[in-house]
Scaffold this active site. Structure first.
Site, mmCIF file in Angstrom:
data_model
loop_
_atom_site.group_PDB
_atom_site.id
_atom_site.type_symbol
_atom_site.label_atom_id
_atom_site.label_comp_id
_atom_site.label_asym_id
_atom_site.label_seq_id
_atom_site.Cartn_x
_atom_site.Cartn_y
_atom_site.Cartn_z
ATOM 1 N N ILE A 273 0.828 -1.216 0.000
ATOM 2 C CA ILE A 273 0.000 0.000 0.000
ATOM 3 C C ILE A 273 0.853 1.254 0.000
ATOM 4 C CG2 ILE A 273 -2.034 -1.086 1.040
ATOM 5 C CD1 ILE A 273 -1.299 0.555 3.586
ATOM 6 N N GLN B 129 5.060 2.503 -0.788
ATOM 7 C CA GLN B 129 6.489 2.298 -0.934
ATOM 8 C C GLN B 129 7.125 3.577 -0.409
ATOM 9 O OE1 GLN B 129 8.531 -0.197 -2.938
ATOM 10 N NE2 GLN B 129 10.109 0.958 -1.861
ATOM 11 N N GLY B 130 7.595 3.515 0.820
ATOM 12 C CA GLY B 130 8.136 4.726 1.436
ATOM 13 C C GLY B 130 9.610 4.879 1.160
ATOM 14 N N ALA B 131 10.231 5.815 1.863
ATOM 15 C CA ALA B 131 11.640 6.092 1.651
ATOM 16 C C ALA B 131 12.504 4.982 2.222
ATOM 17 C CB ALA B 131 11.995 7.419 2.294
ATOM 18 N N GLU B 132 12.059 4.380 3.316
ATOM 19 C CA GLU B 132 12.916 3.374 3.928
ATOM 20 C C GLU B 132 12.191 2.084 4.239
ATOM 21 O OE1 GLU B 132 13.971 5.286 7.788
ATOM 22 O OE2 GLU B 132 12.527 6.641 6.894
ATOM 23 N N LYS C 96 5.277 -3.667 7.854
ATOM 24 C CA LYS C 96 6.215 -2.623 7.429
ATOM 25 C C LYS C 96 7.604 -3.250 7.369
ATOM 26 C CE LYS C 96 7.773 1.809 9.115
ATOM 27 N NZ LYS C 96 7.396 2.918 9.987
ATOM 28 N N ASP D 163 9.514 11.879 14.234
ATOM 29 C CA ASP D 163 9.161 12.101 12.822
ATOM 30 C C ASP D 163 7.706 12.537 12.737
ATOM 31 O OD1 ASP D 163 9.228 12.170 10.058
ATOM 32 O OD2 ASP D 163 9.156 9.998 9.796
HETATM 33 N N1 LIG Z 1 -1.215 0.575 11.182
HETATM 34 C C1 LIG Z 1 -1.575 1.203 10.050
HETATM 35 N N2 LIG Z 1 -2.860 1.244 9.680
HETATM 36 C C2 LIG Z 1 -3.219 1.874 8.545
HETATM 37 N N3 LIG Z 1 -2.379 2.487 7.714
HETATM 38 C C3 LIG Z 1 -1.078 2.474 8.026
HETATM 39 C C4 LIG Z 1 -0.606 1.841 9.210
HETATM 40 N N4 LIG Z 1 0.733 1.987 9.270
HETATM 41 C C5 LIG Z 1 1.069 2.663 8.168
HETATM 42 N N5 LIG Z 1 -0.003 2.977 7.409
HETATM 43 C C6 LIG Z 1 -0.002 3.750 6.139
HETATM 44 O O1 LIG Z 1 1.267 3.591 5.511
HETATM 45 C C7 LIG Z 1 1.959 4.836 5.462
HETATM 46 C C8 LIG Z 1 3.452 4.640 5.736
HETATM 47 O O2 LIG Z 1 3.648 4.021 6.979
HETATM 48 P P1 LIG Z 1 4.712 4.545 8.020
HETATM 49 O O3 LIG Z 1 4.701 3.652 9.197
HETATM 50 O O4 LIG Z 1 4.448 5.982 8.285
HETATM 51 O O5 LIG Z 1 6.084 4.325 7.239
HETATM 52 P P2 LIG Z 1 7.139 5.345 6.572
HETATM 53 O O6 LIG Z 1 8.328 5.206 7.428
HETATM 54 O O7 LIG Z 1 7.330 4.841 5.201
HETATM 55 O O8 LIG Z 1 6.555 6.720 6.622
HETATM 56 C C9 LIG Z 1 1.263 5.720 6.472
HETATM 57 O O9 LIG Z 1 1.384 7.100 6.165
HETATM 58 C C10 LIG Z 1 -0.175 5.224 6.401
HETATM 59 O O10 LIG Z 1 -0.826 5.802 5.287
HETATM 60 MG MG LIG Z 2 5.407 7.780 7.922
#
Ligand SMILES: Nc1ncnc2c1ncn2[C@@H]1O[C@H](COP(=O)(O)OP(=O)(O)O)[C@@H](O)[C@H]1O
Ligand SMILES: [Mg+2]
Lengths: 330, 216
Positions: B9, B11-14, B30, B128
């Protein structure tokens, strides 16, 4: 055809450049004030250096470009940010010449000069910008008429951190401490762990500096590491932090291009450090120069900033990138 | 494992974020990945540290009644953390969707409250804080993404946390100064003395930020 001459002297370089509205650089003359080993550049001495060199550089730029002052459409100078003395010493000359030559004078934000120069030289259209220099460390992205700062150092700038470390281990200031550290880092063998301080898209360098200063005094004396190891470890740590926050900003803004600008940006290792679409310039442009101010002034001039009253052609030591209304971009 | 991770859902930076079903629960995985630009020693150290921080700090939040997704499983080898899926919109999505003034006020209040509890009751700094790391689930605000979080007693650390959020707000959501003020107001009202100290420090940190630009 529009021709603009730019005057830059916000730090230890004095530069005069002439650019044309198609992006062609007709001249870009520069000299650098290099203090002795172990010393930083003081405002007073730097301003003197600029005063001693500026007229010669103006003449040389006109010669290189093979034009007369009458062919210029405008002059541009660095309003800030920068060191007060050096900034003023250059602004005085720019103001005087604009009166003598009867040309409009455009004040330019130094950081905007770097960014616009980077964009025109590399062709990067809408990149995330990693701005790394002696006084500045910022991750910037454009939106709605501003260059917005997404991440930045919460204490000292990266270049400042490198320069101060260079003084600790007595690295020469010529051509620049950063360049010399980069060369020494190539010979480093041992990776020494240093603090790694990233807060969201912000970074902090002061803790790393004090930690490596301690390690340097201790371990160099004991012979358990070399100066080269320290340069290597410092560079690896600092750059990893910068790239991490830049990537975070890219993900946050949904952009996939990066443009590196500013003096530390000519570090080849930093340019190699990441995948993706990276734009960087060489030392002619990423190190402070007159052409970038000329070009910054030119984009402002051609987008409608016609004339600034003499009374408003002042300098300011603090001038944030996001204060400038970017009316030349959509 | 790879084929059971489900749909990507984000693809983030890390990290790569997947949505899947794990032991019958709607789950987010994650998965952190190595960064080739980092020295391997540094990379390994950061990845492991962040996985651990994330699960530890989430547990700590939950002890103090702060809404965060429950950790189902940590796979250190696979550099992955399994989290409860939280239905809802991120605050970033809400802000982008032209919310009414009332919605903005409600969210600001929830953010201020959550941050104040996290800082001053759980003793945690998030590290963050952005609008994409907050999910509005019904009338509850969930904080997510604790990889850079840590425990601290220093007001300075907490002030920097708020400063990071302020900058994320202003850069991502133009004209959100008022909203940020509301968040701080809610923060103040929900915290006692320690919160005051943080807000006072915040002013210092902001000043430093503005003064810092010595030269370009
Ligand atoms: N527990 C969760 N439930 C629903 N959506 C989530 C959850 N964790 C992450 N996401 C979605 O995935 C995105 C990226 O996750 P995140 O943990 O913030 O990782 P990153 O380090 O890539 O920012 C979030 O901005 C959110 O949209
Ligand atoms: Mg995030």
């Amino acid at each position: 055809m529009v021709l603009v001459m730019g005057f830059e002297g916000s730090a230890n370089k004095i530069g005069i450049g002439i650019v044309r509205d198609d992006g062609h650089i007709l001249a870009n003359e520069r000299t650098t004030y290099c203090p002795k080993v172990g010393e930083g550049f003081l405002p007073k001495d730097t301003a003197k250096h600029h005063r001693d060199n500026i007229l010669r550089l103006v003449q040389k730029a006109l010669q290189t470009a093979n034009i007369t002052p009458s062919e210029l459409d405008a002059l541009a100078y660095t309003k800030g940010p920068g060191m007060g003395g050096p900034l003023r010493s250059v602004a005085v000359v720019a103001r005087t010449l604009s009166q003598l030559w009867k040309k409009p004078l455009i004040p330019v934000n130094h950081c905007i000069g770097h960014i616009e120069m980077g964009r025109i030289v590399t062709g990067a259209d809408d990149p995330v910008i990693l701005y790394v220099s002696g006084g500045n460390t910022q991750v910037i992205s454009y939106s709605l008429q501003r260059y917005r700062i997404f991440g930045e150092t919460i204490d000292i700038a990266i270049g400042n951190c490198l320069d101060r470390f260079a003084r600790v281990i007595q690295v020469p200031n010529d051509p620049s401490p950063g360049y010399n550290i980069e060369q020494m880092a190539k010979k480093g063998q041992q990776f020494i762990e240093l603090p790694y301080v990233v807060k969201g898209m912000d970074v902090s360098f002061s803790g790393i500096l004090s930690s490596i200063e301690k390690i340097a005094t201790q371990q160099l004396a004991e012979g358990t590491c070399t100066k080269e190891d320290l340069c290597y470890s410092l560079q690896e740590t600092l750059f990893a932090m910068l790239i991490e926050t830049t990537e975070r900003a890219m993900a946050h803004c949904g952009q996939n291009e990066v443009l590196i600008v500013g003096g530390v940006g000519c570090n080849v290792h930093l340019q190699e450090e990441r995948g993706g679409k990276l734009f960087a310039t060489d030392d002619r442009y990423c190190i402070d120069n007159g052409a970038m101010i000329a070009w910054g002034g030119l984009v402002m001039f051609t987008s409608g900033v016609k004339e600034v009253p003499l009374s408003e052609t002042t300098c300011t030591q603090r001038y944030r990138t996001d204060e400038v209304l970017v009316q030349w971009r959509t | 494992m790879s084929n059971t991770k489900g749909e990507v859902i984000k693809q983030g930076a890390e990290a790569r974020v997947y949505r899947t079903t794990f032991l019958g629960q709607d789950t987010i995985i994650k998965e952190r990945f190595s960064k080739s630009y980092r020295h391997p020693v540094l990379d390994e150290r950061l990845t492991t540290k962040r996985l651990n921080q994330e699960s530890r700090c989430i547990a700590r939040c939950q002890k103090h009644g702060i809404h965060t997704p429950t950790v189902y499983f940590v796979d250190l080898k696979g550099k992955s953390i399994y989290l409860e899926f939280i239905e809802g919109k991120t605050v970033k999505e809400i802000m982008r969707g032209q919310p009414s003034q009332q919605e903005v006020d409600t969210v600001s209040l929830l953010i201020g409250k959550a941050l104040s509890s996290m800082h001053n009751e759980a003793g945690l700094v998030h590290g963050d804080l952005t609008t994409s790391n907050m999910i509005l689930h019904g009338d509850q605000l969930f904080l997510i993404d604790f990889g850079l979080a840590y425990v601290t007693t220093l007001a300075e650390d907490k002030a920097v946390d708020l400063y990071v959020l302020e900058r994320a707000f202003l850069s991502t959501h133009p004209n959100s100064e008022e909203m940020f003020k509301k968040i701080l107001e809610a923060y103040r009202q929900n915290s006692k003395k320690s919160g005051e100290a943080v807000l006072k420090k915040l002013e210092e940190v902001q000043m430093r930020g503005r003064k810092k630009l010595a030269f370009g």
